[in-house]
Design a protein around this motif. Structure first.
Motif, PDB file in Angstrom:
ATOM      1  N   UNK A  60     -18.507 -49.006 -49.796  1.00  0.00           N
ATOM      2  CA  UNK A  60     -17.948 -48.156 -50.852  1.00  0.00           C
ATOM      3  C   UNK A  60     -16.864 -48.918 -51.604  1.00  0.00           C
ATOM      4  N   UNK A  61     -16.974 -49.054 -52.925  1.00  0.00           N
ATOM      5  CA  UNK A  61     -15.922 -49.744 -53.692  1.00  0.00           C
ATOM      6  C   UNK A  61     -14.562 -49.085 -53.471  1.00  0.00           C
ATOM      7  N   UNK A  62     -13.528 -49.877 -53.513  1.00  0.00           N
ATOM      8  CA  UNK A  62     -12.196 -49.379 -53.184  1.00  0.00           C
ATOM      9  C   UNK A  62     -11.787 -48.204 -54.067  1.00  0.00           C
ATOM     10  N   UNK A  63     -12.125 -48.247 -55.332  1.00  0.00           N
ATOM     11  CA  UNK A  63     -11.711 -47.180 -56.251  1.00  0.00           C
ATOM     12  C   UNK A  63     -12.511 -45.894 -56.055  1.00  0.00           C
ATOM     13  N   UNK A  64     -13.613 -45.964 -55.318  1.00  0.00           N
ATOM     14  CA  UNK A  64     -14.433 -44.771 -55.106  1.00  0.00           C
ATOM     15  C   UNK A  64     -14.238 -44.185 -53.712  1.00  0.00           C
ATOM     16  N   UNK A  65     -13.365 -44.769 -52.932  1.00  0.00           N
ATOM     17  CA  UNK A  65     -13.103 -44.235 -51.599  1.00  0.00           C
ATOM     18  C   UNK A  65     -12.244 -42.975 -51.687  1.00  0.00           C
ATOM     19  N   UNK A  66     -12.422 -42.096 -50.712  1.00  0.00           N
ATOM     20  CA  UNK A  66     -11.651 -40.855 -50.691  1.00  0.00           C
ATOM     21  C   UNK A  66     -11.286 -40.500 -49.256  1.00  0.00           C
ATOM     22  N   UNK A  67     -10.171 -39.795 -49.120  1.00  0.00           N
ATOM     23  CA  UNK A  67      -9.687 -39.314 -47.822  1.00  0.00           C
ATOM     24  C   UNK A  67      -9.670 -37.792 -47.885  1.00  0.00           C
ATOM     25  N   UNK A  88      -1.864 -34.431 -42.620  1.00  0.00           N
ATOM     26  CA  UNK A  88      -1.512 -34.752 -44.008  1.00  0.00           C
ATOM     27  C   UNK A  88      -0.647 -36.007 -44.058  1.00  0.00           C
ATOM     28  N   UNK A  89       0.321 -36.095 -43.144  1.00  0.00           N
ATOM     29  CA  UNK A  89       1.152 -37.298 -43.089  1.00  0.00           C
ATOM     30  C   UNK A  89       0.311 -38.517 -42.723  1.00  0.00           C
ATOM     31  N   UNK A  90      -0.650 -38.345 -41.808  1.00  0.00           N
ATOM     32  CA  UNK A  90      -1.520 -39.459 -41.439  1.00  0.00           C
ATOM     33  C   UNK A  90      -2.371 -39.917 -42.622  1.00  0.00           C
ATOM     34  N   UNK A  91      -2.848 -38.971 -43.423  1.00  0.00           N
ATOM     35  CA  UNK A  91      -3.613 -39.342 -44.617  1.00  0.00           C
ATOM     36  C   UNK A  91      -2.756 -40.175 -45.561  1.00  0.00           C
ATOM     37  N   UNK A  92      -1.492 -39.789 -45.702  1.00  0.00           N
ATOM     38  CA  UNK A  92      -0.587 -40.555 -46.563  1.00  0.00           C
ATOM     39  C   UNK A  92      -0.320 -41.942 -45.980  1.00  0.00           C
ATOM     40  N   UNK A  93      -0.156 -42.039 -44.649  1.00  0.00           N
ATOM     41  CA  UNK A  93       0.056 -43.340 -44.017  1.00  0.00           C
ATOM     42  C   UNK A  93      -1.156 -44.248 -44.234  1.00  0.00           C
ATOM     43  N   UNK A  94      -2.358 -43.683 -44.111  1.00  0.00           N
ATOM     44  CA  UNK A  94      -3.562 -44.484 -44.357  1.00  0.00           C
ATOM     45  C   UNK A  94      -3.602 -44.983 -45.798  1.00  0.00           C
ATOM     46  N   UNK A  95      -3.174 -44.129 -46.728  1.00  0.00           N
ATOM     47  CA  UNK A  95      -3.211 -44.501 -48.145  1.00  0.00           C
ATOM     48  C   UNK A  95      -2.247 -45.637 -48.474  1.00  0.00           C
ATOM     49  N   UNK A  96      -1.312 -45.941 -47.585  1.00  0.00           N
ATOM     50  CA  UNK A  96      -0.402 -47.066 -47.813  1.00  0.00           C
ATOM     51  C   UNK A  96      -1.089 -48.407 -47.581  1.00  0.00           C
ATOM     52  N   UNK A  97      -2.200 -48.391 -46.845  1.00  0.00           N
ATOM     53  CA  UNK A  97      -2.920 -49.632 -46.588  1.00  0.00           C
ATOM     54  C   UNK A  97      -3.688 -50.046 -47.843  1.00  0.00           C
ATOM     55  N   UNK A  98      -3.764 -51.346 -48.128  1.00  0.00           N
ATOM     56  CA  UNK A  98      -4.501 -51.791 -49.325  1.00  0.00           C
ATOM     57  C   UNK A  98      -5.943 -51.300 -49.370  1.00  0.00           C
ATOM     58  N   UNK A  99      -6.554 -51.067 -48.206  1.00  0.00           N
ATOM     59  CA  UNK A  99      -7.936 -50.590 -48.193  1.00  0.00           C
ATOM     60  C   UNK A  99      -8.077 -49.202 -48.802  1.00  0.00           C
ATOM     61  N   UNK A 144      -5.472 -47.836 -51.005  1.00  0.00           N
ATOM     62  CA  UNK A 144      -4.422 -47.646 -52.013  1.00  0.00           C
ATOM     63  C   UNK A 144      -4.923 -46.912 -53.256  1.00  0.00           C
ATOM     64  N   UNK A 145      -6.219 -47.017 -53.560  1.00  0.00           N
ATOM     65  CA  UNK A 145      -6.778 -46.339 -54.736  1.00  0.00           C
ATOM     66  C   UNK A 145      -7.558 -45.087 -54.366  1.00  0.00           C
ATOM     67  N   UNK A 146      -7.523 -44.696 -53.100  1.00  0.00           N
ATOM     68  CA  UNK A 146      -8.330 -43.561 -52.650  1.00  0.00           C
ATOM     69  C   UNK A 146      -7.687 -42.238 -53.049  1.00  0.00           C
TER      70      UNK A 146
END
Length: 491
Positions: free
Chosen positions: A252-259, A273-284, A286-288
């Motif tokens: 899945x392209x990085x810009x099309x990923x979703x959490x 919810x906090x864990x979702x935000x922590x995951x979003x800090x990773x470059x993998x 960052x655009x999700x």
């Protein structure tokens, strides 16, 4: 160069004093880090006064020499005191940290990831665990070797050496630990209780998803380990890192990923919810996009309240309604690249939302994190911008008024005794106008003090009512009461 060399020697002794290394034992009794630092600054000052150009050249030469030595393979006996310095700083900061208050708003993961033997699955699990760590805490990959004796201990030491190199190459900053245990269940209990230092203790344990084809004994042990972690107060997360889900993530392209997360209006909802935000800090990630699904027949006001909660927490997420059914759950979360949902353990068996067995649930999900929360987590990023600020303000006012009411109660009681004594004395000599006046004044002071006490106590009740409206007391435990039953309990 002589002054530069002398200055560097002074700085080296300053650094050694600051490092506090037990290997540094100078015989000069009157030295210290201030003396050494003063010598360093004096040398720099003299160099600048004599010839600043030559001083700059000498500085560059020493920097180049230092860089050359850093790249060489230096024997251990000649290593510098950098390790001792960091050890001392860590000791000082841990002691200072122990004296600081810890709030629910600053929850940081100190995670233990119980990794499997399979290298491919282990790598995927460590990567996912590093997303949850989010450069905000500590992550330790753990393997347990059942057995006893010197041979097992040597094997464990060799495995730990290899595991340390492996996790460092996968997720830099991750630690590794291999334990020799006679019983895996007891080993988990001991590790969860003892891991950490100072006030930094284990608050998150991570497990892989149990294979549906596992034996009954393995399933029972798995459920008991999850239960034991909960009993000792850690949050538990089960990670679904199936190979097909991981392949989908990579393709899945990085810009099309979703959490996507399945909202729960309790501590679990806050934590995932906090864990979702922590995951979003990773470059993998960052655009999700983060999507929070609210199950059930929630009103528009309730959904808007969740939006405001996430907004106050500065978490950019799209809030959507969903039916409270297993089909809606798998449809909503199955379309994402990473899913987060609540987890429960009942009689030693992990289950997802809507009583869905964990093994069946993960088969229809992408990469997934199923979470059971035992600790409070607050999403508010700024207490001055949220309901928590009002709760804190009212709590402070209530505490202040209660102290005042207690003092006024004592004062009113004292004045009442004095007024009664003055009245009795006045009645004993009714012809004395001074005694009558004293009794009247004492009675008025007593009445005024009592009115002030009543007003303050009324204000306390009003503040308590306002506080209860904002933060109603919990009527029931948010944990499944059956979580404390062992897996051997009959259904």
């Amino acid at each position: 160069f002589f002054l530069a060399t002398y200055g560097i020697i002074n700085y080296a002794t300053y650094y050694e004093f600051r490092a506090g290394s037990t290997a540094f034992r100078p015989t000069f009794k009157y030295g210290g880090h201030y003396t050494s630092l003063a010598g360093t600054l004096a040398c720099v000052g003299v160099i600048v006064a004599i010839n600043p150009v030559a001083g700059a050249f000498a500085f560059l030469v020493f920097v180049g020499l230092y860089g050359y030595l850093r790249r060489r393979d230096v024997p251990d006996r000649w290593i510098d005191s950098t390790g001792s310095y960091h050890y001392t700083r860590a000791r000082v900061h841990l002691q200072a940290h122990a004296a600081e208050p810890v709030t629910d708003r600053d929850w940081r993961p100190c995670a233990l990831a119980f990794v499997p033997r399979d290298p491919a699955t282990r790598e995927r699990m460590i990567i996912m665990a590093s997303w949850l760590e989010g450069d905000a805490g500590f992550l330790t990959a753990v393997r347990m070797i059942e057995g006893r004796g010197p041979i097992r201990r040597r094997e464990a030491a060799a495995i730990e050496h290899d595991l340390t190199s492996e996790v460092e190459s996968i997720a830099q900053g991750t630690f590794a630990k291999v334990l020799v245990v006679a019983d895996a269940e007891v080993g988990v209990q001991a590790l969860v209780q003892s891991h950490g230092i100072g006030r930094i203790r284990t608050n998150l344990t991570l497990f892989g998803v149990q294979d549906l084809r596992s034996s009954a004994d393995d399933s029972r042990l798995y459920g008991q380990m999850l239960q034991n972690c909960v009993r000792f107060g850690t949050n538990v997360a089960v990670l679904n890192v199936r190979a097909d889900a991981w392949k989908r993530f990579e393709q899945t392209p990085r810009r099309r990923r979703s959490i996507a997360l399945w909202w729960s209006d309790d501590r679990v909802g806050q934590l995932i919810t906090l864990m979702a935000w922590l995951c979003a800090r990773d470059p993998s990630w960052s655009d999700a996009e983060i999507v929070a699904y609210v199950p059930g027949d929630e009103s528009d006001a309730d959904v808007e309240g969740i939006r405001q909660l996430l907004k106050q927490g500065r978490i950019d997420a799209d809030v959507r309604r969903a039916d409270a059914t297993p089909a809606a759950l798998t449809t909503a979360l199955g379309g994402a690249t990473l899913a987060l949902a609540p987890l429960r353990v009942r009689r030693g068996k992990p289950i997802g939302p809507h009583e869905t067995p964990l093994g069946m649930l993960v088969e229809s999900l992408p990469l997934a994190i199923l979470v059971l929360a035992t600790q409070e987590v607050a999403l508010d990023a700024n207490p001055g911008e949220s309901t928590l600020a009002e709760i804190a303000r009212l709590s402070d006012q209530l505490a202040k008024h209660e102290r005042e009411a207690s003092e006024l109660d004592s004062e009113a009681g004292r004045l009442l005794v004095e007024a009664e004594a003055a009245r009795l004395e006045s009645e004993g000599d009714p012809d004395d106008p001074e005694l009558a006046h004293t009794a009247k004044v004492a009675s008025e002071r007593s009445a005024a003090a009592f009115r002030k006490y009543v007003n303050t106590r009324t204000e306390c009740r009003n503040l308590a009512d306002e506080l209860a409206a904002l933060d109603p007391p919990s009527e029931a435990s948010e944990l499944d009461p059956e979580i404390w039953q062992t897996s051997t309990t009959s259904h």
